[in-house]
Design an enzyme around this catalytic site. Structure first.
Site, short mmCIF file in Angstrom:
data_model
loop_
_atom_site.label_atom_id
_atom_site.label_comp_id
_atom_site.label_asym_id
_atom_site.label_seq_id
_atom_site.Cartn_x
_atom_site.Cartn_y
_atom_site.Cartn_z
N GLU A 265 0.83 -1.21 0.00
CA GLU A 265 0.00 0.00 0.00
C GLU A 265 0.86 1.26 0.00
OE1 GLU A 265 -2.83 -0.53 3.24
OE2 GLU A 265 -4.12 -1.70 1.94
N GLU B 133 -5.32 -8.34 -1.32
CA GLU B 133 -6.04 -8.17 -0.05
C GLU B 133 -7.48 -7.86 -0.35
OE1 GLU B 133 -4.65 -5.57 3.07
OE2 GLU B 133 -2.56 -5.97 2.54
C1 BG6 Z 1 -4.60 -3.06 4.74
C2 BG6 Z 1 -3.24 -3.45 5.23
O1 BG6 Z 1 -4.72 -1.69 4.70
O2 BG6 Z 1 -5.70 -3.41 5.50
C3 BG6 Z 1 -3.20 -4.60 6.22
O3 BG6 Z 1 -2.35 -3.74 4.18
C4 BG6 Z 1 -4.37 -4.45 7.17
O4 BG6 Z 1 -1.96 -4.61 6.86
C5 BG6 Z 1 -5.65 -4.53 6.36
O5 BG6 Z 1 -4.38 -5.36 8.22
C6 BG6 Z 1 -6.92 -4.52 7.19
O6 BG6 Z 1 -6.93 -3.41 8.04
P1 BG6 Z 1 -7.11 -3.56 9.60
O7 BG6 Z 1 -6.86 -2.23 10.13
O8 BG6 Z 1 -8.51 -4.02 9.80
O9 BG6 Z 1 -6.12 -4.57 10.05
#
Ligand code: BG6
Length: 478
Positions: free
Chosen positions: A175, A376
């Site tokens: 990111e 993701e």
């Molecule tokens: C993304 C990141 O922004 O979102 C991850 O690359 C992160 O590292 C994921 O865990 C989910 O966000 P969160 O804050 O719910 O863990």
């Protein structure tokens, strides 16, 4: 069958959020080890030193460090084709400045890759996922200092060389466009300005931040060049946090705001990494924001040469933008926005929008025309471990199903999508809140927000559901 043969179905994690073992095998402290636990309403604290009475969840995380064989076996049981993971930089170079890498760290990942191979799983490895050696923050204020580029390139060269026969797919920075936000100072750029303590309201110096981001973009391009030199078979991608927005109304002013947001948040970094130069609108953006960057001729040459082979991104939700100051606000993983009346949100206020994924895939493919990889996508939720060891998570299955359908439609639209790795496939520490309670996994980890628990693994209902999806290459979504 819409999904191409060999489609990379799998899951994704990050070293700092899953491994734990923060002082094992000679690892140095990383910036993630200095973040306390928080909640949805009380922000994490960024400590400059370990403080008595505070808890640092990333140091223990899901204890993958001691459970990796069991975890990978479970991934194998689900039929994973790919596992996106990251290497902890401070496991390889504890302070970032050593001449020689830490053998213990190199060995650890060697064993992980061997285990993946045994289960027929292709690793997709991020070089830097929201962490760097703490020493580099203390000494250089992270990426604000140009000298960090060389230190990163040394690290990248080491792991490319050492794992050149174990890993084919690499991502440079997780990111990377998070550096466009004040929130990205610490987590993404390793910048901890004087007076910073709350993760959610960090002291920001916009010029320093964009200079640091420029250094990261140069480092990313250098890494791509190094990787291709070391093994021309490597496929190296970027990684962008897609935070798509819609105009709330058809007011042309909202439309202009929407366009501005896409340029500044979604395209600023991707254009550099795919096309090899800053986009035309960057100059005006810098001018409007009082940003004056040091960009050398050599930097420009590097950016031109170090373009990526594929484009990867995260996608969770969408937001709206509007010029109407009274519009209701909604939450997001990195960015707040305006509520969309057509969408439902999860417990953390993130709006669920599978159609937005189809839109995004088409948008990215038409802009860049290179293969896309979703690294993701996921749903953070509170799960209940029943007495009989089962976990019923229909909400997660529903989210997953709707997003797979959206991917399928995009593939039918003609988008070249070659894989999908679900975020947090094994429960892990949330990046934004530091909680374990915000669970994403198909596999439940018995640990609470303070690291209490047996760390035993349990299969959720979604585990069996996703296994069938993979078996049928996305056909069976019942
Ligand atoms: C993304 C990141 O922004 O979102 C991850 O690359 C992160 O590292 C994921 O865990 C989910 O966000 P969160 O804050 O719910 O863990």
């Amino acid at each position: 069958m819409p999904f191409p043969k060999g489609f990379l179905w799998g899951g994704a994690t990050a070293a700092n959020q899953i491994e734990g073992g923060y002082d094992e095998c000679g690892k140095g402290l990383s910036i993630a080890d200095m973040l306390t636990n928080g909640t949805h309403t009380s922000p994490r604290i960024i400590s400059s030193e370990t403080e008595e009475g505070l808890y640092y969840p990333n140091r223990i995380a899901s204890d993958f460090y001691h459970h990796y064989e069991e975890d990978i076996k479970l991934m194998g049981e689900m039929g994973y084709k790919a596992y996106r993971m990251s290497i902890g930089w401070s496991r390889i170079y504890p302070t970032g400045e050593e001449e020689q890498p830490n053998e213990g760290g190199l060995q650890f990942y060697k064993k992980v890759f061997a285990c993946l191979k045994k289960h027929g799983i292709e690793p997709v490895v991020t070089l830097s996922h929201y962490e760097m050696p703490l020493n580099l923050t203390n000494k250089y204020n992270g990426w604000a200092d140009r000298r960090v580029i060389e230190l990163f390139v040394k690290y990248a060269r080491t792991v490319f060389d050492y794992y050149k026969d174990d890993v084919k797919y690499w991502l440079t920075f997780n990111e990377i466009n998070c550096g466009c936000l004040p929130l990205g100072n610490y987590m993404s750029l390793g910048i901890r300005n004087e007076g910073t303590r709350s993760f959610l309201s960090q002291v920001d110096d916009v010029n320093k931040r964009y200079q640091a981001l420029h250094h990261q973009l140069v480092a990313s391009a250098r890494a791509v060049m190094e990787g291709h030199r070391i093994n021309p078979e490597f496929r190296i991608g970027n990684m962008i946090a897609m935070m798509p927005v819609y105009p709330l109304t058809c007011n042309p002013k909202d439309m202009l705001l929407f366009q501005k947001n896409w340029r500044e948040m979604q395209y600023y970094c991707g254009d550099v990494q795919v096309r090899g130069a800053y986009p035309y609108f960057a100059e005006k953006f810098w001018k409007d924001n009082g940003i004056s960057l040091e960009i050398t001729e050599e930097d420009r040459e590097t950016l031109k040469k170090g373009t990526v082979d594929f484009y990867s991104f995260s996608y969770y939700q969408t937001n709206c933008v509007t010029t109407d100051k009274n519009a209701a606000v909604s939450a997001g993983n990195l960015l707040m926005g305006v509520k969309n009346p057509y969408l439902q949100a999860n417990d953390w206020g993130w709006q669920i929008d599978p159609d937005g994924l189809r839109y995004t895939l088409n948008e990215l493919y038409s802009r860049y025309g290179i293969p896309l990889l979703i690294v993701e996508n996921g749903l953070g939720a509170k799960d209940v471990l029943e007495e009989d060891g089962t976990i019923h998570d229909p909400y997660r299955i529903e989210y997953l199903r709707s997003h797979i359908i959206a991917m399928e439609q995009a593939v039918e639209d003609g988008v070249d999508l070659f894989g999908y790795t679900w975020w947090g496939c094994i429960d892990l520490v949330s990046a934004s809140t530091g909680e374990m309670a915000k669970r994403y996994g198909f596999i439940y980890v018995d640990s609470d927000d303070k690291g209490n628990g047996t760390f035993k693994r349990y299969r959720k209902d979604s585990f069996y559901w996703y296994k069938k999806v993979i078996e049928s290459n996305g056909e069976n979504l019942d």
